[in-house]
Design an enzyme around this catalytic site. Structure first.
Site, short mmCIF file in Angstrom:
data_model
loop_
_atom_site.label_atom_id
_atom_site.label_comp_id
_atom_site.label_asym_id
_atom_site.label_seq_id
_atom_site.Cartn_x
_atom_site.Cartn_y
_atom_site.Cartn_z
CG HIS A 1 -1.69 -1.39 1.20
ND1 HIS A 1 -2.62 -1.81 0.27
CD2 HIS A 1 -1.52 -2.45 2.05
CE1 HIS A 1 -3.03 -3.04 0.55
NE2 HIS A 1 -2.37 -3.46 1.62
CD GLU B 1 -2.01 -3.93 4.91
OE1 GLU B 1 -1.42 -4.87 4.33
OE2 GLU B 1 -3.20 -3.62 4.67
CD GLU C 1 -1.85 -10.20 4.27
OE1 GLU C 1 -1.67 -9.31 5.13
OE2 GLU C 1 -2.52 -10.02 3.23
#
Length: 244
Positions: free
Chosen positions: A39, A77, A207
Site C-alpha cells: 500500500h 497497514e 501477512e
C-alpha cells in the site's frame, strides 16, 4: 495514470547485531533483495489512481492498489509495512545484501501491483518479499505466507514455494505464530494476487499479523514488535540465500 514511484535504496546505517542467520552472511553478500511494503500513505486520497485496472497475471485485471487495512485503534497497514520493510532492509544491508524498496516513503501513491512485480523482475532479484498486515475477523491471529499457485513460470514452480516454506519455518523458529484462521500451517497458495502472478523471481507475500486482532495489533503498533518482525524476515531471507 497512476503515479510513478522510483524504487528506493535505504541509506546505510550503523550495523545492528547479527541476526540469527548470520552464519549464511557470506552467501548473502552481493545478493539483491526487493522488499515491497504494501500500500502507501496517500492511496486513500487518490481513489481514481488506486482503483485503475491493471493486469492480474492470469488474463484478468485487478485494481492498481488499495488503501490497506488498519488496527481498530487506527494504525494503518501502510505505515506498519513501511516501518518493517525499512528495518528489514537495514538488517540485510548490514550483511552485505543490496536492498531495494518498491516505494521510497510512506506519503506517496502506489506503485500499482503490476509495477511492484516489475521492479523485482527488472532488478533480477534473488528474493522478493511483499510485506503486509491482514484485516480479518478479530478472533484470528498469526502470520501466513502466500505464493503463486498454480505456477505460471519456472520461479513460481519451485523457488517460490521453497522460499515460502523457508520464510514460514524461520518465522516459527523466531517465535512467531502461524495463522490460526487462513492457509495451512502458515502457507497460503494463491492465484489471485497480481504481484505474485507477475513475478519471474522467487517471491512471497507475508501477512505478518491480523491487524484486527488485539494481540497482533499490540505487536504491530510497538517499536519492539516491529523490530521482531523485521528481524524474523531478515533471518528468513538470509536462510534462503545461504541455502541456494
Amino acid at each position: 495514470m497512476p503515479a510513478t514511484t522510483t524504487p528506493a535504496t535505504p541509506a546505510p546505517a550503523t550495523p545492528p547485531p547479527p541476526t540469527a542467520a548470520a552464519p549464511g552472511a557470506r552467501s548473502a553478500a552481493g545478493a539483491v533483495v526487493v522488499l515491497d511494503p504494501g500500500h502507501n500513505g496517500a492511496n486513500g486520497s487518490h481513489p481514481g489512481q488506486v482503483n485503475a485496472p491493471v493486469p492480474d497475471g492470469r488474463g484478468g485485471t485487478k485494481a492498481c492498489n488499495t488503501t490497506g487495512t488498519s488496527t481498530d485503534g487506527g494504525y494503518p497497514e501502510h505505515a506498519f509495512t513501511f516501518a518493517v520493510a525499512t528495518e528489514t532492509a537495514r538488517l540485510l544491508q548490514a550483511q552485505g545484501v543490496t536492498v531495494r524498496l518498491t516505494r521510497p516513503d510512506d506519503s506517496g501513491v502506489g506503485p500499482c501491483v503490476d509495477e511492484r512485480a516489475a521492479i523485482g523482475n527488472r532488478a533480477g532479484a534473488d528474493v522478493v518479499v511483499s510485506i503486509h498486515g491482514d484485516g480479518a475477523a478479530a478472533a484470528g491471529h498469526g502470520f501466513h505466507v502466500a505464493y503463486a499457485s498454480p505456477p505460471l513460470d519456472a520461479a513460481q514452480s519451485g523457488p517460490s514455494p521453497s522460499l515460502a516454506r523457508t520464510v514460514r519455518d524461520t518465522l516459527v523458529a523466531d517465535g512467531l505464530t502461524p495463522s490460526t484462521y487462513l492457509g495451512r500451517e502458515g502457507l497460503d497458495p494463491r492465484a489471485d494476487l497480481a504481484g505474485l502472478n507477475l513475478s519471474t523471481q522467487p517471491t512471497v507475500l507475508v501477512e505478518l499479523v491480523n491487524m484486527r486482532n488485539s494481540g497482533d495489533a499490540a505487536a504491530a503498533t510497538s517499536t519492539a514488535g516491529r523490530t521482531t518482525f523485521a528481524r524474523a524476515l531478515a533471518d528468513a531471507v538470509l536462510a534462503w540465500l545461504a541455502a541456494r
